[in-house]
Design a protein around this motif. Structure first.
Motif, short mmCIF file in Angstrom:
data_model
loop_
_atom_site.label_atom_id
_atom_site.label_comp_id
_atom_site.label_asym_id
_atom_site.label_seq_id
_atom_site.Cartn_x
_atom_site.Cartn_y
_atom_site.Cartn_z
N LEU A 36 -5.70 4.70 -3.53
CA LEU A 36 -6.52 4.06 -2.86
C LEU A 36 -5.78 3.56 -1.55
CD1 LEU A 36 -9.33 2.73 -1.67
CD2 LEU A 36 -8.55 0.69 -2.96
N VAL A 37 -4.37 2.67 -2.00
CA VAL A 37 -3.46 2.63 -0.92
C VAL A 37 -2.86 3.63 -0.08
CG1 VAL A 37 -1.29 1.14 -0.36
CG2 VAL A 37 -2.89 0.48 -2.04
N GLY A 38 -2.66 4.57 -0.95
CA GLY A 38 -1.95 5.74 -0.12
C GLY A 38 -3.01 6.56 0.82
N MET A 39 -4.17 6.65 0.59
CA MET A 39 -5.03 7.56 1.35
C MET A 39 -5.51 6.67 2.36
SD MET A 39 -6.27 10.37 1.12
CE MET A 39 -6.29 11.12 -0.57
N ILE A 40 -5.77 5.39 2.21
CA ILE A 40 -6.23 4.69 3.38
C ILE A 40 -5.24 4.39 4.37
CG2 ILE A 40 -7.03 2.18 3.97
CD1 ILE A 40 -8.66 2.32 1.61
N ALA A 41 -3.73 4.04 3.81
CA ALA A 41 -2.74 4.01 4.88
C ALA A 41 -2.42 5.23 5.76
CB ALA A 41 -1.76 3.39 3.98
#
Length: 507
Positions: free
Chosen positions: A217-222
Motif C-alpha cells: 500500500l505504502v509503496g504503490m501510493i507513494a
C-alpha cells in the motif's frame, strides 16, 4: 450426495451446473465499478462548480480512487484466495454501495477526496474476486474465454450505461444522484450472489501477511503520488522523498515475498513471459488512454456545449466497439494468434488517438465517433485476450493473486495516465491569456472558468471563455498525441513479448 459435492471426473468440473447464472452475478460487480468510473468523468464539471476544488484537488478527485485501489488490489486478491472469494466479493460490494452514498453527499473537495479513497478500498475487493471466480467456475478453456469476453464486454457496457444514465440524472437531479445508481446494482449483486455463487479459496493458503499489505500500500501510493506531483509541479524535495519512500516500500514488498514460505504474491509468476507481457500491455494501454478519457467528457460538455445526456450518448461508440470485439476476441486469438490480436488492437487505439490530435472546438462528431469506435474495438480485443492469458498462466489456486496483478496494472496505469497526461492538459490550460479582472480560479480548471464567467461582464466573460477553451483543447490534443505514441510503442512491445503465446485450447 457425496459424489455431487466432490466430482471425480474432469467433465463434471467442466460442466459445473449453474456456472452461467453465477457469471451473470459476477458481471454485476464489473458493472458496478465501470458505471462509477464513467459517472465521475461526466459529473466532474458539476462537482467543480459546486465544490469549487482547485486544479490539484480536481485531479485528486479523479485519481485518488485509482491510487488506493492500486495499492490494495494484490492484498485483497490474496485475501480472497485465503478466506474465500465469494465472501470478499459480497462484503466489498456492500461496502461499495454504502460508500457511494458518502460520495453523493460530499460537501467539500476534501470530503470528496476522502470518499473516493474509501471507495477505492471497497473497489479493491471486487475485480480480483470476479476474475478469480471465473477461473474456478470455467475449467474448459474455450468456455472460459467466452466468460472472460462477457466479463470484459460488461465492463464496456458499463462505460456506456454510466454516461447515459448519469447524464439523465445530471439533467434532472443534483450531481450526487449519479453516484446513487450504484445502490440498486449492489443490492441485486448481493441478494442473488448469496444464492448462486460458489465459494472458492486456496486449500493451502498460508497466513495473510500484514507487513506485506502495508509495504504494498505504502509503496504503490507513494510512487504514484510522486509521479503525479512531479508531472504537475516539477521535481521537489517532497516529490523526491515520496519517490524514495515508494521505491523502498515496493523493494521491501518484493524481498519479503521472496522469503515468505507462502507469499502474498508469488513473484515466480513474472517468470512467465506471456504473463509479464500481458500485464505490461495492460498497464501501458490504460496509461495512454486514461488521461484522454478523463478529460473527454469535459470537452464534450464545456467546450462543445453538449448536455450531459448528449455527452454520454456521444461516447457510446467506444463501448459498442469494445463489447463486440470482446465477445469474439478469444476466437480471434485462436484463429490467428495472441500477439496478432493484442498488438493489432493496441495499434488501432494508437492510430485513433493520433487522429484526435487534430480536434478543435468545432470538430464534427463523425471524426469523434469513428475514433471512439476504433478505440473501443482495439480495447475489446486487447484487454480480453490479455485477461485470458493471465488467467490461463497460473494454477486456479492462485487466480485471485494473478487477477489482482492484472487489475493493479490497470489501476496503476489509470492513475499514472491521469497524473501524467492529465498534467499536460492542466499545464497547457493554466497559462491561457486572460483579460484583466479574470479570477484566479478560472485558471485552475475549465469548470472553474465557466463558473467565474457567470460573475463577469458579458463581453469580458466571452473573451475569457474563448481563450480558456482554446487552451484546454490544445492541451487535450497534446495529451492525445502522447497517448498515441505510448499505444503504438506498446503494440510493438506486445508483439515481441507475446511471441509464441497461445490460449488454452488452441490447436
Amino acid at each position: 450426495m457425496t459424489s455431487t459435492l466432490q466430482p471425480v471426473h474432469p467433465d463434471e468440473a467442466v460442466k459445473r451446473p449453474g456456472r452461467w447464472l453465477a457469471l451473470s452475478v459476477l458481471v454485476f460487480a464489473v458493472l458496478l465499478v465501470a458505471v462509477d468510473a464513467t459517472v465521475l468523468g461526466l459529473a466532474t464539471p458539476y462537482i467543480s462548480e459546486d465544490l469549487e476544488p482547485s486544479g490539484t484537488q480536481l485531479l485528486w478527485i479523479g485519481d485518488v480512487y485509482s491510487f488506493v485501489i492500486a495499492g490494495l488490489l494484490v492484498s485483497m486478491g490474496s485475501l480472497g484466495d485465503r478466506i474465500g472469494r465469494k465472501r470478499v466479493l459480497l462484503v466489498g460490494a456492500t461496502a461499495f454501495g454504502a460508500i457511494s452514498v458518502l460520495n453523493a453527499y460530499a460537501t467539500t473537495p476534501e470530503m470528496m477526496i476522502a470518499a473516493r479513497a474509501l471507495l477505492g478500498v471497497a473497489g479493491a475487493t471486487l475485480m480480483p474476486a470476479t476474475l478469480a471466480l471465473i477461473r474456478n467456475l470455467f475449467h474448459d478453456p474455450r468456455e472460459r474465454s467466452l466468460a472472460v469476453g462477457i466479463w470484459g464486454a460488461t465492463a464496456s457496457a458499463g462505460t456506456a450505461l454510466g454516461p447515459i444514465v448519469g447524464g439523465f440524472l445530471l439533467e434532472h437531479f443534483w450531481w450526487g444522484s449519479a453516484f446513487l445508481i450504484n445502490l440498486p446494482v449492489m443490492a441485486v449483486l448481493v441478494v442473488v450472489g448469496i444464492r448462486t455463487l460458489p465459494e472458492s479459496r486456496n486449500p493451502h493458503p498460508g497466513p495473510w501477511d500484514l507487513a506485506s499489505v502495508v509495504l504494498s500500500l505504502v509503496g504503490m501510493i507513494a510512487v504514484v503520488y510522486a509521479v503525479k506531483e512531479a508531472a504537475t509541479h516539477g521535481l521537489t524535495r517532497a516529490t523526491a522523498g515520496a519517490a524514495l519512500l515508494g521505491a523502498a516500500g515496493l523493494y521491501g514488498f518484493v524481498r519479503r515475498q521472496l522469503t515468505l514460505p507462502v507469499p502474498l504474491l508469488d513473484m515466480r509468476l513474472f517468470r512467465n513471459r506471456g504473463f509479464s507481457g500481458a500485464v505490461l500491455a495492460d498497464l501501458l494501454t490504460v496509461l495512454g488512454l486514461s488521461g484522454l478519457v478523463f478529460f473527454l467528457s469535459q470537452y464534450l460538455q464545456l467546450v462543445q456545449g453538449r448536455r450531459p445526456l448528449e455527452a454520454g450518448l456521444a461516447e457510446l461508440p467506444a463501448a459498442v466497439g469494445a463489447v463486440a470485439a470482446g465477445l469474439i476476441a478469444g476466437h480471434a486469438a485462436r484463429r490467428f494468434s495472441v500477439r496478432a490480436v493484442v498488438s493489432g488492437g493496441l495499434a488501432a487505439i494508437g492510430l485513433a488517438l493520433a487522429a484526435l490530435t487534430v480536434i478543435d472546438e468545432s470538430t464534427g462528431y463523425p471524426l469523434l465517433g469513428a475514433s471512439l469506435l476504433v478505440v473501443g474495438v482495439g480495447a475489446g480485443f486487447s484487454f480480453t485476450v490479455t485477461a485470458d492469458v493471465i488467467l490461463s498462466s497460473v494454477p486456479k489456486e492462485e487466480a485471485g493473486s494473478a487477477s489482482a496483478v492484472s487489475e493493479t496494472a490497470y489501476e496503476l496505469g489509470a492513475a499514472l495516465g491521469i497524473a501524467v497526461l492529465g498534467s499536460i492538459v492542466t499545464g497547457v490550460y493554466r497559462g491561457f491569456p486572460s483579460p484583466p479582472g479574470t479570477p484566479a480560479g478560472a485558471h485552475e480548471s475549465l469548470g472553474g472558468a465557466v463558473e467565474a464567467a457567470s460573475g463577469m461582464p458579458a463581453a469580458t466573460a466571452q473573451e475569457m471563455l474563448a481563450s480558456a477553451r482554446e487552451a484546454f483543447v490544445s492541451g487535450l490534443s497534446l495529451a492525445a498525441g502522447a497517448g498515441a505514441v505510448v499505444l503504438l510503442a506498446t503494440a510493438g512491445t506486445a508483439w515481441v513479448l507475446l511471441k509464441g503465446q497461445k490460449l488454452d485450447g488452441s490447436r
